[in-house]
Design an enzyme around this catalytic site. Sequence first.
Site, PDB file in Angstrom:
ATOM      1  N   GLY A 186      25.722  37.668   0.328  1.00 51.32           N
ATOM      2  CA  GLY A 186      25.753  37.864  -1.121  1.00 51.32           C
ATOM      3  C   GLY A 186      27.096  37.463  -1.714  1.00 51.32           C
ATOM      4  O   GLY A 186      28.148  37.718  -1.118  1.00 51.32           O
ATOM      5  N   GLN A 187      27.044  36.868  -2.890  1.00 47.98           N
ATOM      6  CA  GLN A 187      28.259  36.455  -3.594  1.00 47.98           C
ATOM      7  C   GLN A 187      29.086  37.661  -4.042  1.00 47.98           C
ATOM      8  O   GLN A 187      30.277  37.558  -4.275  1.00 47.98           O
ATOM      9  CB  GLN A 187      27.870  35.576  -4.800  1.00 47.98           C
ATOM     10  CG  GLN A 187      29.003  35.172  -5.726  1.00 47.98           C
ATOM     11  CD  GLN A 187      30.059  34.305  -5.053  1.00 47.98           C
ATOM     12  OE1 GLN A 187      29.804  33.698  -4.005  1.00 47.98           O
ATOM     13  NE2 GLN A 187      31.237  34.234  -5.648  1.00 47.98           N
ATOM     14  N   LYS A 188      28.449  38.816  -4.125  1.00 52.79           N
ATOM     15  CA  LYS A 188      29.180  40.038  -4.503  1.00 52.79           C
ATOM     16  C   LYS A 188      30.393  40.222  -3.575  1.00 52.79           C
ATOM     17  O   LYS A 188      31.476  40.557  -4.014  1.00 52.79           O
ATOM     18  CB  LYS A 188      28.192  41.192  -4.427  1.00 52.79           C
ATOM     19  CG  LYS A 188      28.733  42.561  -4.229  1.00 52.79           C
ATOM     20  CD  LYS A 188      29.304  43.185  -5.435  1.00 52.79           C
ATOM     21  CE  LYS A 188      29.794  44.570  -5.122  1.00 52.79           C
ATOM     22  NZ  LYS A 188      29.746  44.949  -3.723  1.00 52.79           N
ATOM     23  N   GLN A 226      34.217  37.938   1.769  1.00 57.54           N
ATOM     24  CA  GLN A 226      33.491  38.001   3.044  1.00 57.54           C
ATOM     25  C   GLN A 226      32.735  36.687   3.287  1.00 57.54           C
ATOM     26  O   GLN A 226      32.758  36.140   4.395  1.00 57.54           O
ATOM     27  CB  GLN A 226      32.520  39.182   3.002  1.00 57.54           C
ATOM     28  CG  GLN A 226      31.541  39.221   4.150  1.00 57.54           C
ATOM     29  CD  GLN A 226      30.763  40.522   4.189  1.00 57.54           C
ATOM     30  OE1 GLN A 226      31.288  41.525   4.626  1.00 57.54           O
ATOM     31  NE2 GLN A 226      29.520  40.526   3.740  1.00 57.54           N
ATOM     32  N   HIS A 252      20.265  43.149  -1.727  1.00 61.64           N
ATOM     33  CA  HIS A 252      19.797  42.836  -0.368  1.00 61.64           C
ATOM     34  C   HIS A 252      18.400  42.211  -0.426  1.00 61.64           C
ATOM     35  O   HIS A 252      18.100  41.270   0.313  1.00 61.64           O
ATOM     36  CB  HIS A 252      19.702  44.102   0.485  1.00 61.64           C
ATOM     37  CG  HIS A 252      21.006  44.774   0.743  1.00 61.64           C
ATOM     38  ND1 HIS A 252      21.332  45.992   0.205  1.00 61.64           N
ATOM     39  CD2 HIS A 252      22.066  44.402   1.505  1.00 61.64           C
ATOM     40  CE1 HIS A 252      22.534  46.356   0.618  1.00 61.64           C
ATOM     41  NE2 HIS A 252      23.011  45.399   1.406  1.00 61.64           N
ATOM     42  N   SER A 259      25.668  47.673  -5.541  1.00 59.63           N
ATOM     43  CA  SER A 259      26.416  47.915  -4.308  1.00 59.63           C
ATOM     44  C   SER A 259      25.908  49.217  -3.705  1.00 59.63           C
ATOM     45  O   SER A 259      25.563  50.145  -4.441  1.00 59.63           O
ATOM     46  CB  SER A 259      27.905  48.036  -4.635  1.00 59.63           C
ATOM     47  OG  SER A 259      28.570  48.722  -3.592  1.00 59.63           O
ATOM     48  N   LEU A 301      19.760  49.727   1.343  1.00 63.93           N
ATOM     49  CA  LEU A 301      19.333  48.463   0.731  1.00 63.93           C
ATOM     50  C   LEU A 301      19.059  48.647  -0.766  1.00 63.93           C
ATOM     51  O   LEU A 301      18.505  49.650  -1.190  1.00 63.93           O
ATOM     52  CB  LEU A 301      18.075  47.947   1.428  1.00 63.93           C
ATOM     53  CG  LEU A 301      18.178  47.726   2.944  1.00 63.93           C
ATOM     54  CD1 LEU A 301      16.875  47.166   3.492  1.00 63.93           C
ATOM     55  CD2 LEU A 301      19.344  46.804   3.298  1.00 63.93           C
ATOM     56  N   GLY A 346      22.581  48.625   5.682  1.00 67.71           N
ATOM     57  CA  GLY A 346      21.564  49.535   5.158  1.00 67.71           C
ATOM     58  C   GLY A 346      21.861  49.936   3.730  1.00 67.71           C
ATOM     59  O   GLY A 346      22.617  49.254   3.027  1.00 67.71           O
TER      60      GLY A 346
HETATM   61  O1  PAF Z   1      28.218  42.996   3.825  1.00 66.42           O
HETATM   62  C1  PAF Z   1      27.927  43.855   4.681  1.00 66.42           C
HETATM   63  O2  PAF Z   1      27.043  44.698   4.483  1.00 66.42           O
HETATM   64  C2  PAF Z   1      28.681  43.869   5.999  1.00 66.42           C
HETATM   65  O3  PAF Z   1      30.021  43.555   5.831  1.00 66.42           O
HETATM   66  C3  PAF Z   1      28.037  42.986   7.088  1.00 66.42           C
HETATM   67  C4  PAF Z   1      28.076  41.518   6.727  1.00 66.42           C
HETATM   68  C5  PAF Z   1      26.597  43.434   7.312  1.00 66.42           C
HETATM   69  C6  PAF Z   1      28.802  43.163   8.398  1.00 66.42           C
HETATM   70  O4  PAF Z   1      28.808  44.477   8.826  1.00 66.42           O
END
Ligand code: PAF
Length: 282
Positions: A147-149, A153, A37, A185, A33, A31
């Site tokens: 996202g590449q940010k 991850q 996003h 962010s 957003l 969320g």
């Molecule tokens: O990048 C994020 O917002 C979170 O790490 C994700 C991928 C939704 C997992 O909770």
Amino acid sequence: MKILSDPRKINQLIRRAKRNGKSIGFVPTMGALHAGHLSLIRQAKRDNDLAVVSIFVNPAQFGPQEDLKRYPRPLKNDLALCRKEKVDLVFIPEDKMMYPEGFVTFVNVEGLSGRLCGAARPGHFRGVTTVVTKLLNIISADVLYLGQKDAQQAVIISRMVEDLNFAVKIVVMPIVRGNNGLALSSRNVYLSKSQREEAQVLFKALHLAKLMIRHGQFNSSRIIEKMKELISRKKQAKIDYVAIVDPKSLGPLKKIGRDCLVCLAVKFGKTRLIDNLRITCG
Ligand code: PAF
């Protein structure tokens, strides 16, 4: 736009859509957003018949001293944005639905999860890969948008998807930045005006690295030293790490070859910001 909180219900709906030949693009979020996003959502809409967004502030990826409680939750605004983008399904599960009593199963990507941000945030990526596994099982998407940010991850989830044979394609979308270069962010809302100004140095430091490489400096430690020097000029900046790594293994590169990821994590007050730049040479 349908809003669902029950994993079984959304799973049934998606299975029915897939039986009818519809492709599913999935954007997992916590969320709050922003335009970053939205770029993922728009790509999911372009590529697929149905775009699904999840909004879930995942407790499993927050350490005990982290910002789980104060993490922004502007749900009304998030839903308005999803509606505007014509998202088909929004999944907003409650904590107890994702982690019912007795939950003890976790997914961990060894090695990669302990590097960079993983060193300062033990257990963080285990929480991410566990929730993404659950979400992929519930949503059974054809394409997952990241996202590449959050470069680390994206690398970790890609590794997990390959290692565990998830039938999902991953699309990583570029970082979206404000006019001042600051990567968007959800945590930027925590920054005071002066911290926000100072944080512009992060993008400048990444560009300094790019410039040095373009001018033939391939020794990582020299570049890292200059980047740290630049960032440290800002009074409120506390460097967690500045690193130049292999974009796949995330292992440190002493000498820069054809491709590298320059990445950093820096705290301004209580707010920890991350940013990165992928640099290819030749
Ligand atoms: O990048 C994020 O917002 C979170 O790490 C994700 C991928 C939704 C997992 O909770």
